[in-house]
Design an enzyme around this catalytic site. Structure first.
Site, PDB file in Angstrom:
ATOM      1  CE  LYS A 232      62.356  61.109  24.104  1.00  0.00           C
ATOM      2  NZ  LYS A 232      63.507  60.905  23.225  1.00  0.00           N
ATOM      3  NE  ARG A 266      61.337  64.918  17.948  1.00  0.00           N
ATOM      4  CZ  ARG A 266      60.383  64.267  18.587  1.00  0.00           C
ATOM      5  NH1 ARG A 266      60.476  64.040  19.875  1.00  0.00           N
ATOM      6  NH2 ARG A 266      59.323  63.836  17.925  1.00  0.00           N
TER       7      ARG A 266
HETATM    8  C1  PT1 Z   1      64.481  61.898  19.892  1.00  0.00           C
HETATM    9  C2  PT1 Z   1      63.149  61.515  19.546  1.00  0.00           C
HETATM   10  C3  PT1 Z   1      62.792  61.626  18.161  1.00  0.00           C
HETATM   11  N1  PT1 Z   1      62.247  61.039  20.435  1.00  0.00           N
HETATM   12  C4  PT1 Z   1      64.931  62.448  17.649  1.00  0.00           C
HETATM   13  N2  PT1 Z   1      63.692  62.099  17.251  1.00  0.00           N
HETATM   14  C5  PT1 Z   1      61.033  60.645  20.020  1.00  0.00           C
HETATM   15  N3  PT1 Z   1      65.824  62.915  16.755  1.00  0.00           N
HETATM   16  C6  PT1 Z   1      60.680  60.759  18.663  1.00  0.00           C
HETATM   17  C7  PT1 Z   1      60.225  57.651  27.157  1.00  0.00           C
HETATM   18  O1  PT1 Z   1      61.197  57.112  27.691  1.00  0.00           O
HETATM   19  O2  PT1 Z   1      64.918  61.818  21.136  1.00  0.00           O
HETATM   20  N4  PT1 Z   1      65.328  62.350  18.954  1.00  0.00           N
HETATM   21  N5  PT1 Z   1      61.549  61.246  17.757  1.00  0.00           N
HETATM   22  C8  PT1 Z   1      60.062  60.085  21.040  1.00  0.00           C
HETATM   23  N6  PT1 Z   1      60.533  58.857  21.584  1.00  0.00           N
HETATM   24  C9  PT1 Z   1      60.410  58.501  22.935  1.00  0.00           C
HETATM   25  C10 PT1 Z   1      61.379  57.697  23.538  1.00  0.00           C
HETATM   26  C11 PT1 Z   1      59.370  59.002  23.702  1.00  0.00           C
HETATM   27  C12 PT1 Z   1      61.318  57.417  24.888  1.00  0.00           C
HETATM   28  C13 PT1 Z   1      59.279  58.705  25.054  1.00  0.00           C
HETATM   29  C14 PT1 Z   1      60.269  57.933  25.679  1.00  0.00           C
HETATM   30  O3  PT1 Z   1      59.236  58.048  27.792  1.00  0.00           O
END
Ligand code: PT1
Length: 290
Positions: A232, A266
């Site tokens: 992230k 994850r």
């Molecule tokens: C998470 C999660 C998810 N993240 C759960 N499910 C994502 N339970 C998808 C960035 O800042 O943390 N927990 N499902 C992906 N989401 C992101 C959010 C991807 C922020 C990238 C960023 O780069």
């Protein structure tokens, strides 16, 4: 005897039971995005052949769960229709179910996708909207499978525009508590619930770091915590690395999360994360026996 981060999450052997599903914690949930537009692996695994290969690799590398998602929720992402999400996700759930016995989690907020995925063999619902969409809490209560309730401020398309909190740890904790209450009131067994602070979901980099350093406080009602930090942008900010160069930072964040009491991580890079968490767990267990 020091308080163990595992003690209230499973039995002495570190087994976490979520309904019929049992995982040895800390556990790695491998990410399988079947979307054309995911932030780090968009379009790589969106046909059954490559998706299955990736699932088999992650299972072999030690993933305790495989999280299948058909709608990107990264910052700025657009939503997809129910039919599109069903078309993307259900064939992959079925195919993965047929080739390996690793429990499957489905990353969705839509009741119809929850129902069909569970019918196709998924054992867990991972909902970044924490069952707030119409019909979702009823669907989860009816299905009685493990559920991850995640915190998000706003919605993916705009959540990073101006995230604001007075006290991020307290606000995320109260939200998760309220969502547990709603789910339990609807009839979902509390023992099926996992909570997640939602790193990067309507949070600045400082908010994310504050959450990570206070993760212990987010084990709301003693429920196990899942974290998603893999690749992230907060890690990019800290290390000045591009998305495909963030594996070491992601592994470090996973170790920190487990040291702070997380049970599930994850991750995209399953092998590296599994190894790192074996070392972490060995140290935590040694600390427990003194
Ligand atoms: C998470 C999660 C998810 N993240 C759960 N499910 C994502 N339970 C998808 C960035 O800042 O943390 N927990 N499902 C992906 N989401 C992101 C959010 C991807 C922020 C990238 C960023 O780069």
């Amino acid at each position: 005897m020091r308080a163990s981060p595992l003690r209230c999450q499973g039995d002495a052997s570190g087994l976490l039971r979520l309904g019929s599903m049992e995982v040895r914690v800390p556990a790695v949930m491998g990410i399988l995005n079947v979307t054309p537009d995911s932030f780090s692996d968009g379009g790589q695994f969106d046909n059954p052949h490559t998706a299955l290969r990736q699932a088999a690799i992650m299972a072999e590398e030690g993933a305790a769960l495989i999280d299948i998602g058909g709608e990107s929720t990264r910052p700025g992402a657009d939503s997809v229709s129910e039919q599109e999400e069903l078309d993307r996700v259900i064939p992959i759930v079925e195919a993965v179910r047929n080739v390996c016995d690793v429990p499957i989690s489905v990353d969705t907020s839509k009741p119809a996708v929850m129902r069909e995925a569970v019918a196709a063999g998924a054992s867990m619902i991972n909902d970044v909207y924490a069952l707030q969409l119409d019909g979702a809490v009823e669907a989860a209560a009816e299905l009685q499978v493990a559920v991850c309730l995640m915190h998000m401020q706003g919605e993916p398309r705009s959540m990073q525009q101006e995230p604001r909190y007075d006290d991020v740890v307290q606000e995320v904790g109260s939200f998760l508590e309220a969502r547990i209450d709603s789910a339990v009131a609807a009839g979902l067994d509390e023992d099926l619930i996992v909570v997640d602070p939602g790193f990067g979901f309507g949070k600045t980099h400082l908010h994310n770091i504050e959450l990570l350093s206070n993760l212990r406080q987010l084990r709301v009602r003693g429920r196990p915590v899942l974290v998603g930090v893999s690749r992230k942008s907060t890690l990019g900010e800290i290390t000045d690395r591009k998305i495909d160069e963030r594996m070491p930072a992601s592994v470090a964040a996973a170790v920190v999360a487990v040291m702070q009491g997380a049970s599930l991580v994850r991750a995209h890079d399953v092998r590296a994360t599994v190894d790192a968490l074996k070392v972490t767990q060995a140290v935590l267990e040694a600390g427990e026996s003194v």
